[in-house]
Design a protein around this motif. Structure first.
Motif, PDB file in Angstrom:
ATOM      1  N   ALA A 185       3.420  27.134  -4.456  1.00  0.00           N
ATOM      2  CA  ALA A 185       2.805  26.528  -2.971  1.00  0.00           C
ATOM      3  C   ALA A 185       2.334  24.829  -3.707  1.00  0.00           C
ATOM      4  N   ASP A 186       1.605  24.875  -4.553  1.00  0.00           N
ATOM      5  CA  ASP A 186       1.201  23.513  -4.758  1.00  0.00           C
ATOM      6  C   ASP A 186       2.653  22.547  -5.296  1.00  0.00           C
ATOM      7  N   ILE A 187       3.461  23.047  -5.902  1.00  0.00           N
ATOM      8  CA  ILE A 187       4.605  22.132  -6.109  1.00  0.00           C
ATOM      9  C   ILE A 187       5.125  21.539  -4.730  1.00  0.00           C
ATOM     10  N   ASP A 188       5.353  22.604  -4.047  1.00  0.00           N
ATOM     11  CA  ASP A 188       6.106  22.194  -2.595  1.00  0.00           C
ATOM     12  C   ASP A 188       5.133  21.155  -2.044  1.00  0.00           C
ATOM     13  N   GLN A 189       3.780  21.566  -1.795  1.00  0.00           N
ATOM     14  CA  GLN A 189       3.082  20.521  -1.010  1.00  0.00           C
ATOM     15  C   GLN A 189       3.160  19.059  -2.034  1.00  0.00           C
ATOM     16  N   ALA A 190       3.282  19.015  -3.265  1.00  0.00           N
ATOM     17  CA  ALA A 190       3.123  17.825  -3.927  1.00  0.00           C
ATOM     18  C   ALA A 190       4.600  17.266  -3.611  1.00  0.00           C
ATOM     19  N   ARG A 191       5.638  18.052  -3.478  1.00  0.00           N
ATOM     20  CA  ARG A 191       7.229  17.308  -3.140  1.00  0.00           C
ATOM     21  C   ARG A 191       6.774  16.631  -1.702  1.00  0.00           C
ATOM     22  N   ALA A 192       6.427  17.306  -0.610  1.00  0.00           N
ATOM     23  CA  ALA A 192       6.367  16.780   0.677  1.00  0.00           C
ATOM     24  C   ALA A 192       5.426  15.498   0.675  1.00  0.00           C
ATOM     25  N   ALA A 193       4.466  15.391  -0.156  1.00  0.00           N
ATOM     26  CA  ALA A 193       3.504  14.326  -0.221  1.00  0.00           C
ATOM     27  C   ALA A 193       4.404  13.203  -0.466  1.00  0.00           C
ATOM     28  N   PHE A 194       5.342  13.473  -1.762  1.00  0.00           N
ATOM     29  CA  PHE A 194       6.150  12.491  -2.237  1.00  0.00           C
ATOM     30  C   PHE A 194       7.008  11.956  -1.247  1.00  0.00           C
TER      31      PHE A 194
ATOM     32  N   GLN B  41       6.841  11.873   1.969  1.00  0.00           N
ATOM     33  CA  GLN B  41       6.298  11.354   3.039  1.00  0.00           C
ATOM     34  C   GLN B  41       5.919   9.736   2.732  1.00  0.00           C
ATOM     35  N   ALA B  42       5.477   9.443   1.258  1.00  0.00           N
ATOM     36  CA  ALA B  42       5.161   8.395   1.034  1.00  0.00           C
ATOM     37  C   ALA B  42       6.459   7.366   0.640  1.00  0.00           C
ATOM     38  N   GLN B  43       7.562   8.022   0.385  1.00  0.00           N
ATOM     39  CA  GLN B  43       8.816   7.331   0.470  1.00  0.00           C
ATOM     40  C   GLN B  43       9.152   6.915   1.903  1.00  0.00           C
ATOM     41  N   ALA B  44       8.943   7.853   2.990  1.00  0.00           N
ATOM     42  CA  ALA B  44       9.261   7.310   4.165  1.00  0.00           C
ATOM     43  C   ALA B  44       8.305   6.460   4.781  1.00  0.00           C
ATOM     44  N   GLN B  45       7.178   6.433   4.484  1.00  0.00           N
ATOM     45  CA  GLN B  45       6.136   5.342   4.552  1.00  0.00           C
ATOM     46  C   GLN B  45       6.616   3.903   4.138  1.00  0.00           C
ATOM     47  N   VAL B  46       7.305   3.844   2.872  1.00  0.00           N
ATOM     48  CA  VAL B  46       7.459   2.725   2.284  1.00  0.00           C
ATOM     49  C   VAL B  46       8.858   1.958   3.079  1.00  0.00           C
TER      50      VAL B  46
ATOM     51  N   GLN C  30       0.921  -1.150  -0.102  1.00  0.00           N
ATOM     52  CA  GLN C  30       0.011   0.061   0.040  1.00  0.00           C
ATOM     53  C   GLN C  30       0.881   1.378   0.131  1.00  0.00           C
ATOM     54  N   ALA C  31       1.722   1.274   0.638  1.00  0.00           N
ATOM     55  CA  ALA C  31       2.942   2.391   0.994  1.00  0.00           C
ATOM     56  C   ALA C  31       3.490   2.616  -0.650  1.00  0.00           C
ATOM     57  N   GLN C  32       3.871   1.562  -1.168  1.00  0.00           N
ATOM     58  CA  GLN C  32       4.657   1.811  -2.300  1.00  0.00           C
ATOM     59  C   GLN C  32       3.564   2.221  -3.424  1.00  0.00           C
ATOM     60  N   ALA C  33       2.187   1.806  -3.449  1.00  0.00           N
ATOM     61  CA  ALA C  33       1.482   2.407  -4.530  1.00  0.00           C
ATOM     62  C   ALA C  33       1.171   3.890  -4.242  1.00  0.00           C
ATOM     63  N   THR C  34       1.018   4.321  -2.637  1.00  0.00           N
ATOM     64  CA  THR C  34       0.938   5.779  -2.465  1.00  0.00           C
ATOM     65  C   THR C  34       2.212   6.368  -2.917  1.00  0.00           C
ATOM     66  N   LEU C  35       3.320   5.778  -2.712  1.00  0.00           N
ATOM     67  CA  LEU C  35       4.576   6.485  -3.413  1.00  0.00           C
ATOM     68  C   LEU C  35       4.657   6.854  -4.782  1.00  0.00           C
ATOM     69  N   ARG C  36       3.948   5.832  -5.461  1.00  0.00           N
ATOM     70  CA  ARG C  36       4.064   6.072  -6.954  1.00  0.00           C
ATOM     71  C   ARG C  36       3.267   7.114  -7.536  1.00  0.00           C
ATOM     72  N   ASN C  37       1.772   7.214  -6.690  1.00  0.00           N
ATOM     73  CA  ASN C  37       0.855   8.349  -6.896  1.00  0.00           C
ATOM     74  C   ASN C  37       1.607   9.625  -6.592  1.00  0.00           C
TER      75      ASN C  37
END
Length: 518
Positions: A166-175, A177-182, A139-146
């Motif tokens: 700001a949208d770019i920075d927010q997308a980068r933070a989400a990416f 976080q997904a990497q850390a979750q994996v 699940q974390a890897q799927a979130t990471l790819r998205n």
């Protein structure tokens, strides 16, 4: 009538005028010879009587030639050389015990089993946890790819100024976080796998196996018994690794421990086999002293060959450690060493030795233990001959000094020390004399020692030092009814007789005491 006085003179014998009678001298000579013989016989009788009375004033013993065996007695217990205690590292109920006392086992054989139900359940639980962790990882890897795709799109639009920063920075933070979750799910998988592996190890430990080949000596568990291993591993079995080789731990008194060396022969008996004598060899002298009721003992380990399996672990044995076995030596009763005439003084050479001949015998004895080759033997003979010449010259010089001192009425000559019959001067002085003698001997035998290898040289130096530092005593030999002091070196003693090395011969009469005057 005539008077009787007028009888004729012819009735008396007549002789010639001036004639003399001659007597033979033979009777007088015979009488003189008889008197002289009687006086000589009387003198001889009184001389012999005086010598006999003087000799009869002492108790004596003779110097004998024989063997002296010195042994130290001790008691101990037989045990296997290697004894393994098998325990349990886990808790649980014992379900099976597959061996009994005296069972022969091989390495890896199953001895007992503990109920594995608890650990099997933990294995199932661990497998489920690992599976859940892997699902979380997917699940974390799927979130990471998205998150990665969203970040790339916004970053591309941001280069064309179509998306706010700001949208770019927010997308980068989400990416990120997904990497850390994996990464987190991967760590959870490793953690659960390790926990599962630990449970598997405990499950394997429910089967108790023999670590060595041997014989089961003790068994302390029964089927159905619960084993608790919370604080320490409980002892389940004791296995003797090899009973064909056994050992004895002897308790040797501190007074005797200095004579014990590895390799010495040991004879012992056990009450279980009273008609047999067994043999062993000293393997180790341990330093761990034990004090019991102010008595200090040291453990001495003796290795024993038990190929026939006669000896059993735990037997109490009575052992004798042979520390010395001297064959064909001169020996004398210990009473002769204890005899000390009151007020007697003997002059002993400062060397404290026995003269050149005695030292030559000692050198020969030491050399016989070195296995000399022909070259070494030739060097040794040359050194001994030179040493004998030096000793003879020293004795002649000392004899001249003694005669000069006697003529002058002085004391002992230089180079000699006066020793009371019971002892030997200042200890420090004697130690210095022995050290000087050792150095001189090492110099005299320097050519010989250079031919020896390292092991031979060490044995030679050790034996030479031991010989020069050995205990010496003064014995009193009875010669023609007179007491004659003789200094000797003391060797081995078996309690009743002691080896003596010095200017003595087999059959010499040695004084052991004085008889009370009648």
């Amino acid at each position: 009538m005539s008077s009787p006085s007028n009888a004729p003179a012819s009735s008396k014998p007549t002789s010639r005028p001036g004639a003399k009678r001659r007597r033979s001298p033979l009777p007088r000579i015979v009488v003189a010879l008889v008197v002289v013989a009687a006086l000589a016989a009387a003198g001889w009788y009184w001389t012999q009587r005086g010598a006999a009375d003087q000799a009869g004033a002492f108790r004596t013993t003779e110097v004998e030639r024989g063997n002296i065996r010195v042994a130290i007695s001790a008691t101990g217990t037989l045990s296997a050389i290697s004894t393994i205690v098998v325990g349990s590292q886990i808790s649980g109920q014992v379900t099976d015990v597959l061996v009994d006392f005296n069972s022969e086992v091989k390495q890896g054989d199953v001895l007992a089993r503990i109920d594995p139900s608890t650990y099997e359940a933990q294995i199932e639980q661990g497998n489920a946890q690992v599976a859940a962790a892997r699902a979380s990882q997917a699940q974390a890897q799927a979130t990471l790819r998205n998150a990665e795709l969203d970040y790339r799109r916004k970053a591309d639009l941001g280069t064309r100024q179509l998306v706010a920063q700001a949208d770019i920075d927010q997308a980068r933070a989400a990416f990120e976080q997904a990497q850390a979750q994996v990464n987190s799910t991967q760590a959870q998988i490793r953690q659960q796998s390790a926990s599962l592996q630990t449970t598997q190890v405990n499950l394997d430990r429910t089967v108790i196996r023999s670590p060595v080949d041997g014989v089961v000596l003790t068994r302390t568990i029964e089927p159905g018994q619960t084993v608790a291993a919370s604080l320490q591993a409980p002892e389940l079995f004791t296995i003797a690794e090899d009973l064909s080789k056994m050992k004895i731990e002897l308790a040797v008194d501190e007074a005797d421990i200095g004579q014990i060396r590895p390799g010495q022969t040991v004879t012992f008996s056990a009450d279980a086999f009273s008609d047999r004598q067994f043999r062993g060899v000293v393997d180790q002298v341990r330093l761990a002293a034990t004090t019991t009721n102010n008595v200090v003992t040291y453990p001495v380990v003796v290795s024993v060959d038990n190929a026939d399996g006669t000896l059993l672990p735990g037997l109490t044995v009575n052992a004798e450690i042979e520390v010395s076995n001297r064959e064909g030596v001169l020996k004398v009763s210990n009473a002769a060493l204890r005899y000390k005439p009151v007020g007697d003084t003997a002059i002993a050479p400062a060397a404290g030795g026995r003269g050149g001949a005695g030292m030559s015998e000692e050198f020969e004895r030491i050399a016989s233990t070195l296995d000399l080759n022909p070259e070494q033997r030739a060097a040794f003979d040359a050194a001994v001959a030179e040493q004998r010449q030096r000793s003879e010259a020293a004795r002649q010089s000392m004899g001249q000094q003694q005669r000069g001192a006697a003529a002058g009425g002085g004391g002992p000559p230089p180079g000699a020390m006066v020793m009371r019959a019971g002892g030997g001067g200042d200890a420090n002085l004697q130690a210095q004399i022995r050290q000087r003698m050792l150095e001189r001997m090492q110099q005299n035998f320097a050519d010989f020692t250079r031919t020896l290898d390292e092991g031979q040289r060490q044995r030679w130096n050790a034996a030479l030092a031991s010989s020069l530092s050995a205990t010496r005593a003064t014995l009193y030999r009875l010669v023609d009814g007179r007491r004659e002091p003789v200094q000797v070196r003391i060797g081995a003693s078996d309690g009743s007789s002691t080896e003596v090395i010095g200017n003595l011969s087999e059959g010499d009469v040695i004084i052991t005491g004085e008889r009370a005057a009648r």
